[in-house]
Scaffold this motif. Structure first.
Motif, PDB file in Angstrom:
ATOM      1  N   ARG A   8       6.752  -5.193   9.329  1.00 31.85           N
ATOM      2  CA  ARG A   8       7.963  -4.416   9.600  1.00 31.85           C
ATOM      3  C   ARG A   8       8.938  -4.766   8.604  1.00 31.85           C
ATOM      4  N   ASP A   9       9.205  -5.900   8.333  1.00 33.59           N
ATOM      5  CA  ASP A   9      10.443  -6.443   7.624  1.00 33.59           C
ATOM      6  C   ASP A   9      10.011  -5.893   6.055  1.00 33.59           C
ATOM      7  N   ILE A  10       8.700  -5.922   5.634  1.00 38.28           N
ATOM      8  CA  ILE A  10       8.472  -5.412   4.359  1.00 38.28           C
ATOM      9  C   ILE A  10       8.719  -4.004   4.280  1.00 38.28           C
ATOM     10  N   TRP A  11       8.392  -3.080   5.314  1.00 33.76           N
ATOM     11  CA  TRP A  11       8.282  -1.772   5.385  1.00 33.76           C
ATOM     12  C   TRP A  11       9.607  -1.236   5.563  1.00 33.76           C
ATOM     13  N   GLU A  12      10.663  -2.067   5.857  1.00 37.31           N
ATOM     14  CA  GLU A  12      12.087  -1.759   6.111  1.00 37.31           C
ATOM     15  C   GLU A  12      12.571  -1.003   4.779  1.00 37.31           C
ATOM     16  N   ASN A  13      12.006  -1.623   3.408  1.00 38.38           N
ATOM     17  CA  ASN A  13      12.477  -1.303   2.453  1.00 38.38           C
ATOM     18  C   ASN A  13      11.576   0.025   1.561  1.00 38.38           C
ATOM     19  N   ILE A  14      10.938   0.779   2.401  1.00 40.01           N
ATOM     20  CA  ILE A  14      10.260   1.811   1.937  1.00 40.01           C
ATOM     21  C   ILE A  14      11.144   2.818   1.548  1.00 40.01           C
ATOM     22  N   PRO A  15      11.269   3.815   0.474  1.00 37.80           N
ATOM     23  CA  PRO A  15      12.097   4.566  -0.083  1.00 37.80           C
ATOM     24  C   PRO A  15      12.113   5.997   0.789  1.00 37.80           C
ATOM     25  N   THR A  16      13.430   6.287   1.046  1.00 40.28           N
ATOM     26  CA  THR A  16      13.406   7.478   1.861  1.00 40.28           C
ATOM     27  C   THR A  16      13.928   8.774   1.133  1.00 40.28           C
ATOM     28  N   ALA A  17      14.435   8.810   0.047  1.00 42.53           N
ATOM     29  CA  ALA A  17      15.162   9.814  -0.704  1.00 42.53           C
ATOM     30  C   ALA A  17      13.668  10.518  -1.546  1.00 42.53           C
ATOM     31  N   VAL A  18      13.190  11.604  -0.925  1.00 44.06           N
ATOM     32  CA  VAL A  18      12.327  12.343  -1.668  1.00 44.06           C
ATOM     33  C   VAL A  18      12.675  13.740  -2.068  1.00 44.06           C
ATOM     34  N   SER A  19      11.828  14.417  -2.988  1.00 46.30           N
ATOM     35  CA  SER A  19      12.319  15.843  -3.084  1.00 46.30           C
ATOM     36  C   SER A  19      11.350  16.767  -2.525  1.00 46.30           C
ATOM     37  N   GLU A  20      10.193  16.408  -1.824  1.00 46.75           N
ATOM     38  CA  GLU A  20       9.338  16.960  -1.244  1.00 46.75           C
ATOM     39  C   GLU A  20       8.546  16.240  -0.182  1.00 46.75           C
ATOM     40  N   ASN A  48       1.368   5.029  10.831  1.00 47.60           N
ATOM     41  CA  ASN A  48       2.648   5.533  10.776  1.00 47.60           C
ATOM     42  C   ASN A  48       3.335   3.834  10.668  1.00 47.60           C
ATOM     43  N   THR A  49       4.302   3.724   9.425  1.00 46.85           N
ATOM     44  CA  THR A  49       4.679   2.290   9.210  1.00 46.85           C
ATOM     45  C   THR A  49       6.060   2.304  10.183  1.00 46.85           C
ATOM     46  N   ARG A  50       6.489   3.293  10.684  1.00 41.81           N
ATOM     47  CA  ARG A  50       7.639   3.336  11.437  1.00 41.81           C
ATOM     48  C   ARG A  50       7.280   2.737  12.563  1.00 41.81           C
ATOM     49  N   THR A  51       6.327   3.248  13.276  1.00 42.57           N
ATOM     50  CA  THR A  51       5.906   2.847  14.728  1.00 42.57           C
ATOM     51  C   THR A  51       4.954   1.712  14.758  1.00 42.57           C
ATOM     52  N   ALA A  52       4.534   1.435  13.438  1.00 41.62           N
ATOM     53  CA  ALA A  52       3.108   0.381  13.154  1.00 41.62           C
ATOM     54  C   ALA A  52       2.178   0.560  14.052  1.00 41.62           C
ATOM     55  N   GLY A 142      13.481   6.539   7.694  1.00 45.10           N
ATOM     56  CA  GLY A 142      12.737   5.368   7.121  1.00 45.10           C
ATOM     57  C   GLY A 142      11.386   5.293   7.484  1.00 45.10           C
ATOM     58  N   GLY A 143      10.552   4.689   6.646  1.00 42.81           N
ATOM     59  CA  GLY A 143       9.084   4.779   7.233  1.00 42.81           C
ATOM     60  C   GLY A 143       8.118   5.849   6.372  1.00 42.81           C
ATOM     61  N   VAL A 144       6.987   5.611   6.544  1.00 39.99           N
ATOM     62  CA  VAL A 144       6.158   6.494   5.905  1.00 39.99           C
ATOM     63  C   VAL A 144       4.773   6.561   6.669  1.00 39.99           C
ATOM     64  N   ARG A 145       4.114   7.857   6.633  1.00 35.93           N
ATOM     65  CA  ARG A 145       3.022   8.127   7.131  1.00 35.93           C
ATOM     66  C   ARG A 145       2.023   8.030   6.294  1.00 35.93           C
ATOM     67  N   THR A 146       0.868   7.273   6.411  1.00 32.81           N
ATOM     68  CA  THR A 146      -0.089   7.226   5.312  1.00 32.81           C
ATOM     69  C   THR A 146      -1.506   7.636   5.651  1.00 32.81           C
ATOM     70  N   LEU A 147      -2.304   7.888   4.448  1.00 30.29           N
ATOM     71  CA  LEU A 147      -3.691   8.086   4.785  1.00 30.29           C
ATOM     72  C   LEU A 147      -4.421   6.725   4.136  1.00 30.29           C
ATOM     73  N   GLY A 148      -5.063   5.683   5.210  1.00 32.07           N
ATOM     74  CA  GLY A 148      -5.566   4.816   4.812  1.00 32.07           C
ATOM     75  C   GLY A 148      -7.330   4.893   4.866  1.00 32.07           C
ATOM     76  N   ILE A 149      -7.789   4.690   3.722  1.00 31.33           N
ATOM     77  CA  ILE A 149      -9.329   4.708   3.664  1.00 31.33           C
ATOM     78  C   ILE A 149     -10.040   3.354   3.545  1.00 31.33           C
TER      79      ILE A 149
END
Length: 251
Positions: A8-20, A48-52, A142-149
């Protein structure tokens, strides 16, 4: 600090400013990212990194690892990673945050990253798994939803420490075998576009004549490309080429 809190501490720095935003339905995700050749049996998750939390776990996890989908949660994964590989896991997650933080916003959805590690399965033995991560949605707060394969590489008998690569999509350059470097260096393409196309067929087990028929090229042309691929890669067999292609992020 427990293992999840460390992430969670690592993911706190995930960027949030996106254009899409790339907010896709599960069916659209499968159509876009899963219709590719896999080197072994695989399953996928939506995380979901926001909720882990795992928002979805593909049922194939039970066939591969022995865990029911509801058992496959972050804490269980962290507890099951081989102790020698766990430091690399944390470092590579931290490297991924640094990498994406350094990207221009229009590149956020043009990269995935991949690394491998040993994971203890239900029967207490270990399997070598490759984890590919594709960002799907960046939350404004803050945080990101990802697809993990997750792909089972155990049958390839891969040895050594885990390796990390950032793989460019839609024409973006790649950064292969990043490992523990503090900076990211663009990897000049080792193969031509045609060689990469033929490499994909080689690692799928196709013979030169089959590749020639598939690409509508002469057998001599395919054999020449094939010879160049083995020369450039330094490999002497298809098995060696397959393993190296996975670990270097060529395919």
């Amino acid at each position: 600090m427990d293992r999840v809190d460390k992430l969670r501490d690592i993911w706190e720095n995930i960027p949030t400013a996106v254009s899409e935003q790339l907010d896709l339905s599960q069916k659209e995700i499968i159509n876009r990212y899963m219709d590719v050749f896999h080197f072994g049996e695989y399953f996928y998750v939506i995380f979901n990194t926001r909720t882990a939390e795992m928002e979805y776990v593909n049922p194939n996890v039970e066939k591969i690892l022995g865990y029911a989908p509801e058992e496959f949660q972050l804490q269980m994964v962290l507890d099951s990673i081989h102790p020698d590989d766990l430091p690399y896991y944390y470092h590579y997650e931290q490297s991924a945050v640094r990498f994406f933080s350094g990207l221009a916003p229009d590149l956020f959805f043009k990269y995935k990253f991949a690394y491998d590690y040993r994971l203890q399965i239900k029967d207490k033995s270990y399997k070598r798994m490759q984890q590919q991560v594709v960002p799907l949605f960046y939350f404004p707060e803050g945080g990101v939803r990802t697809l993990g394969i997750f792909t089972d590489l155990t049958h390839l008998n891969i040895q050594g420490i885990p390796k990390l690569s950032f793989i460019g999509m839609q024409g973006a350059p790649s950064y292969y075998n990043v490992h523990l470097h503090d900076s990211f260096h663009f990897s000049s393409p080792l193969f031509t576009k045609r060689e990469l196309e033929i490499l994909h067929y080689i690692v799928q087990g196709l013979k030169s004549q089959d590749i020639a028929d598939e690409l509508n090229r002469s057998l001599l042309t395919v054999k020449t490309h094939r010879k160049n691929i083995f020369r450039k890669s330094g490999c002497n067999s298809v098995q060696e080429l397959l393993v190296k292609s996975i670990r270097e992020g060529w395919v």
